[in-house]
Design a protein around this motif. Structure first.
Motif, short mmCIF file in Angstrom:
data_model
loop_
_atom_site.label_atom_id
_atom_site.label_comp_id
_atom_site.label_asym_id
_atom_site.label_seq_id
_atom_site.Cartn_x
_atom_site.Cartn_y
_atom_site.Cartn_z
N PHE A 229 0.86 -1.18 0.00
CA PHE A 229 0.00 0.00 0.00
C PHE A 229 0.90 1.23 0.00
CE2 PHE A 229 -2.05 -3.44 2.28
CZ PHE A 229 -3.29 -3.52 1.65
N VAL A 230 0.69 2.15 -0.95
CA VAL A 230 1.47 3.38 -1.01
C VAL A 230 0.52 4.57 -1.06
CG1 VAL A 230 3.48 2.33 -2.13
CG2 VAL A 230 1.65 3.29 -3.54
N THR A 231 0.98 5.69 -0.55
CA THR A 231 0.16 6.90 -0.55
C THR A 231 0.35 7.72 -1.82
OG1 THR A 231 1.86 8.09 0.68
CG2 THR A 231 0.08 7.06 1.97
N SER A 232 1.38 7.37 -2.61
CA SER A 232 1.65 8.08 -3.86
C SER A 232 2.28 7.12 -4.85
CB SER A 232 2.60 9.26 -3.61
OG SER A 232 3.06 9.80 -4.82
N MET A 233 1.94 7.27 -6.12
CA MET A 233 2.55 6.45 -7.17
C MET A 233 3.77 7.15 -7.77
SD MET A 233 0.77 3.72 -7.16
CE MET A 233 0.90 2.83 -8.70
N ASP A 234 4.10 8.34 -7.26
CA ASP A 234 5.21 9.13 -7.82
C ASP A 234 6.56 8.45 -7.68
OD1 ASP A 234 3.34 11.03 -8.47
OD2 ASP A 234 3.82 12.35 -6.77
N LEU B 164 -0.06 -3.91 -5.79
CA LEU B 164 0.35 -2.56 -5.41
C LEU B 164 -0.91 -1.71 -5.41
CD1 LEU B 164 2.57 -0.45 -4.80
CD2 LEU B 164 2.76 -0.12 -7.28
N VAL B 165 -1.22 -1.12 -4.27
CA VAL B 165 -2.46 -0.38 -4.10
C VAL B 165 -2.15 1.04 -3.61
CG1 VAL B 165 -4.69 -0.33 -2.91
CG2 VAL B 165 -3.60 -2.53 -3.42
N ARG B 166 -2.67 2.04 -4.33
CA ARG B 166 -2.54 3.42 -3.86
C ARG B 166 -3.71 3.70 -2.92
NH1 ARG B 166 -4.56 8.29 -4.65
NH2 ARG B 166 -5.76 7.72 -6.48
N VAL B 167 -3.38 4.26 -1.76
CA VAL B 167 -4.39 4.59 -0.76
C VAL B 167 -4.32 6.08 -0.46
CG1 VAL B 167 -4.42 2.29 0.28
CG2 VAL B 167 -2.82 4.01 1.15
N ALA B 168 -5.40 6.63 0.07
CA ALA B 168 -5.44 8.06 0.40
C ALA B 168 -4.50 8.39 1.55
CB ALA B 168 -6.87 8.47 0.75
N GLY B 169 -4.29 7.44 2.44
CA GLY B 169 -3.41 7.68 3.57
C GLY B 169 -3.29 6.43 4.41
N VAL C 234 4.10 7.93 7.38
CA VAL C 234 4.18 6.58 6.82
C VAL C 234 3.59 6.63 5.42
CG1 VAL C 234 3.33 4.22 7.05
CG2 VAL C 234 4.06 5.47 9.08
N ASN C 235 4.43 6.31 4.42
CA ASN C 235 4.01 6.39 3.03
C ASN C 235 3.84 5.03 2.37
OD1 ASN C 235 4.29 9.22 3.18
ND2 ASN C 235 6.48 9.02 2.81
N ILE C 236 4.18 3.96 3.08
CA ILE C 236 4.12 2.61 2.51
C ILE C 236 3.88 1.61 3.63
CG2 ILE C 236 6.64 2.52 2.57
CD1 ILE C 236 6.54 0.51 0.26
N GLU C 237 3.08 0.59 3.32
CA GLU C 237 2.83 -0.52 4.23
C GLU C 237 2.89 -1.79 3.42
OE1 GLU C 237 -0.56 -2.07 7.40
OE2 GLU C 237 -0.32 0.08 7.02
N VAL C 238 3.54 -2.82 3.96
CA VAL C 238 3.74 -4.06 3.22
C VAL C 238 3.22 -5.24 4.05
CG1 VAL C 238 5.47 -5.63 2.20
CG2 VAL C 238 5.81 -3.13 2.10
N GLU C 239 2.32 -6.02 3.44
CA GLU C 239 1.88 -7.30 4.00
C GLU C 239 2.58 -8.40 3.22
OE1 GLU C 239 -2.33 -7.38 3.34
OE2 GLU C 239 -2.74 -6.12 5.09
N ALA C 240 2.94 -9.50 3.87
CA ALA C 240 3.67 -10.56 3.18
C ALA C 240 3.17 -11.93 3.62
CB ALA C 240 5.16 -10.43 3.44
N VAL C 241 3.26 -12.89 2.71
CA VAL C 241 2.92 -14.28 2.98
C VAL C 241 4.08 -15.13 2.52
CG1 VAL C 241 1.29 -16.16 2.53
CG2 VAL C 241 0.45 -13.78 2.61
#
Length: 158
Positions: free
Chosen positions: A108-113, A135-140, A146-153
């Protein structure tokens, strides 16, 4: 500012949480399996009522990991991704697996820039064993720093 206040309030819960939750047996169809929930002393403590990882039937699920509480907090996405994957690698070491056992990530990212720089970081850490990925852009996220969050399996060999 409100998000930061919420993050700080959640951080106040850290000391109230156990270092590692108990194993939980699950029964169904005459079979029993174990669910193992863990937190890790080498990582920032969870800022809420959740486990960093949950292991079940040969699969390890990691909660969303961020750079919150690291030196990369408030930095660009690439620096935060580096900090996150260093934390992920600490989990893999503790669990006796490697990044080659990674089978799925959701980012999850807050910007695709900064996606180009993010992809460079990911390629370095994946070491040629590319997982399934979203890869998912989120509003916040929970904090403006925090500009990125990563879930992993991960697959647990054996």
């Amino acid at each position: 500012m409100k998000a930061l206040a919420v993050a700080c309030a959640l951080a106040g819960l850290i000391n109230a949480l156990p270092a590692s939750a108990a194993d939980t047996p699950i029964s169904g169809n005459g079979e029993t399996s174990m669910v193992i929930r863990k937190n890790y002393p080498t990582l920032p403590a969870p800022a809420g009522p959740y486990s960093v990882s949950v292991r079940h039937n040969g699969t390890l699920y990691l909660s969303g990991m961020t750079a919150f509480g690291t030196s990369a907090q408030g930095k660009d996405i690439a620096k935060q991704a580096e900090a996150i994957f260093e934390q992920v690698k600490r989990v893999t070491q503790a669990e006796g697996i490697t990044m080659r056992d990674l089978i799925k990530v959701t980012i999850f990212v807050t910007s695709m820039d900064e996606v180009g720089a993010l992809r460079e970081v990911l390629s370095k850490h994946y070491d040629g064993a590319y997982p399934a990925s979203s890869l998912v852009r989120v509003a916040g996220l929970f904090s403006p720093e925090v500009n990125i969050e990563v879930e992993a399996v991960f697959a647990i060999p054996g």
